[in-house]
Design an enzyme around this catalytic site. Sequence first.
Site, PDB file in Angstrom:
ATOM      1  NE  ARG A 114      -3.819  -2.396   0.588  1.00 39.23           N
ATOM      2  CZ  ARG A 114      -3.747  -3.625   0.078  1.00 39.23           C
ATOM      3  NH1 ARG A 114      -2.747  -3.937  -0.747  1.00 39.23           N
ATOM      4  NH2 ARG A 114      -4.644  -4.535   0.386  1.00 39.23           N
ATOM      5  N   GLY A 116       2.552   2.171  -3.100  1.00 43.83           N
ATOM      6  CA  GLY A 116       2.777   2.508  -4.499  1.00 43.83           C
ATOM      7  C   GLY A 116       3.946   1.807  -5.154  1.00 43.83           C
ATOM      8  CE1 TYR A 147      -0.486  -7.410 -11.128  1.00 47.61           C
ATOM      9  CE2 TYR A 147      -2.082  -9.085 -10.482  1.00 47.61           C
ATOM     10  CZ  TYR A 147      -0.801  -8.551 -10.413  1.00 47.61           C
ATOM     11  OH  TYR A 147       0.141  -9.146  -9.626  1.00 47.61           O
ATOM     12  CG  PHE A 459       3.692 -16.008 -18.707  1.00 43.62           C
ATOM     13  CD1 PHE A 459       3.758 -14.815 -18.029  1.00 43.62           C
ATOM     14  CD2 PHE A 459       2.747 -16.147 -19.712  1.00 43.62           C
ATOM     15  CE1 PHE A 459       2.920 -13.757 -18.341  1.00 43.62           C
ATOM     16  CE2 PHE A 459       1.895 -15.095 -20.041  1.00 43.62           C
ATOM     17  CZ  PHE A 459       1.973 -13.917 -19.349  1.00 43.62           C
TER      18      PHE A 459
END
Length: 459
Positions: A114, A116, A147, A459
């Site tokens: 949290r 950055g 994401y 992957f």
Amino acid sequence: MVTEIRPPRPDEMTAYYRALPYANGLPMWEPADAAWHGGPEPWPPQRTPATPEQLARWAEADVKDESFHPVATFVDGKCVGASATLSFEVTVPGGGTVRMAGVTATGVIATHRRRGHLRQMMRAMFEGALDRGEPLAMLSASEGSIYGRFGFSPATRRTRWELARHEAALLRAEPDPGSLELVGAARAKQAWPVVHAAVRRSRVGELSPLPGRWDGLSDDADGTNGPLRYLVHRDRHGEVDGIANFRLPWSATAGNAGTLVVEALEASNPVAYRALWSLLIDFDLTRTVVAPARPRDEPLRWMLTNPRAMRVTRQSDNLWARLLDVPLALTRRAYDTAGELTFTVTGDRMCPANNGTWCLRAEDGVSATSVPTSVPATRVPADVPATCVPTGAPATCVPTDQAADLTITLPALSSLYLGGMSAHDLAHAGHVTPHTDGAIGRLARMFRTDPEPHNSFGF
């Protein structure tokens, strides 16, 4: 406090791995049934923490690997976050390939979350990918809520399905002119690259294999899972055109006894595909076939006398896509339907050059065999081969002052890129806003592909 975002030095690789969950035996997937896992439990057990010897071997291999691009966060000299990209090529609509940065092995230690750090590492990886001429990034999202804020969005799907042996009757077909053979790991290592290369040419979403992709195949048992078995199909000329890896794991419970797990199956033509499945779904002393990480539109279903017998037990997104260079990426794929679409992208803070209004035009005819002239030369490395350009309708994508037909978010455009997601669904959810009549339909027709994109390994 001094924070650095940079690649780790060779002598820092052990500390780099220690910031990653898999090296510490920590969870690597959210607590949900995993469509890539073939066992009866939701997901496989966690690994034990890596030993110093393992870390040293990983470091030695990764430092030599030119496709591996690590990045780390150092706070006052201590590695507190780590990630990496792997350089792949991915097959896109039209049969061409695009250079792609595969984001992998990502983690920030619990005491430094949290703050950055992940965003800074993502930005560094995006810049590195663009410098290498990779206009697309992709990843498998271990947690679905992370994401999207970096511009990634689901682009392919996978399913896990089960089929009871007594329901696995196939429709009649012409006799197979080829042959099947059970082989050992050594032969399988030779067969897999041949079959994969043939499949990859026509499968949208399929990835180029990294060096050593199949080196880990073995004839040794894997605990109660038993050893992998390998089934090869040859055509009438004796050439390998299909292969499958499967297991017959032991089970402590009667409900899961007699299960055959197909961990991988690929074939370059329908005859080999049918032949492999015909043996695997009718294997002696088994009751159930389980196949994880399969395409959502598995052709086997349409070969069964009872298509309903193939039951999807788990389904999830697979690869998430993120366009790093919108015009370059869009001119690297082909479009089955010729047309023109003007669209506006806003809000891309990570790659601000994507923001603006673009005119995408797909022409009738055969694709060009060189880099499209609409792409700024400074964004295309000199060593990009012409074979990266797809066949089909050649496209141009240039900035424009025209009024836009629609406004689209960067994640939505990324989801549509491989052609497997619905433009109508994305518009209904508010990710695409039409400004002219018929704009969503035109977007859907230009981008959609059949069959859906799929990749056979992660992957």
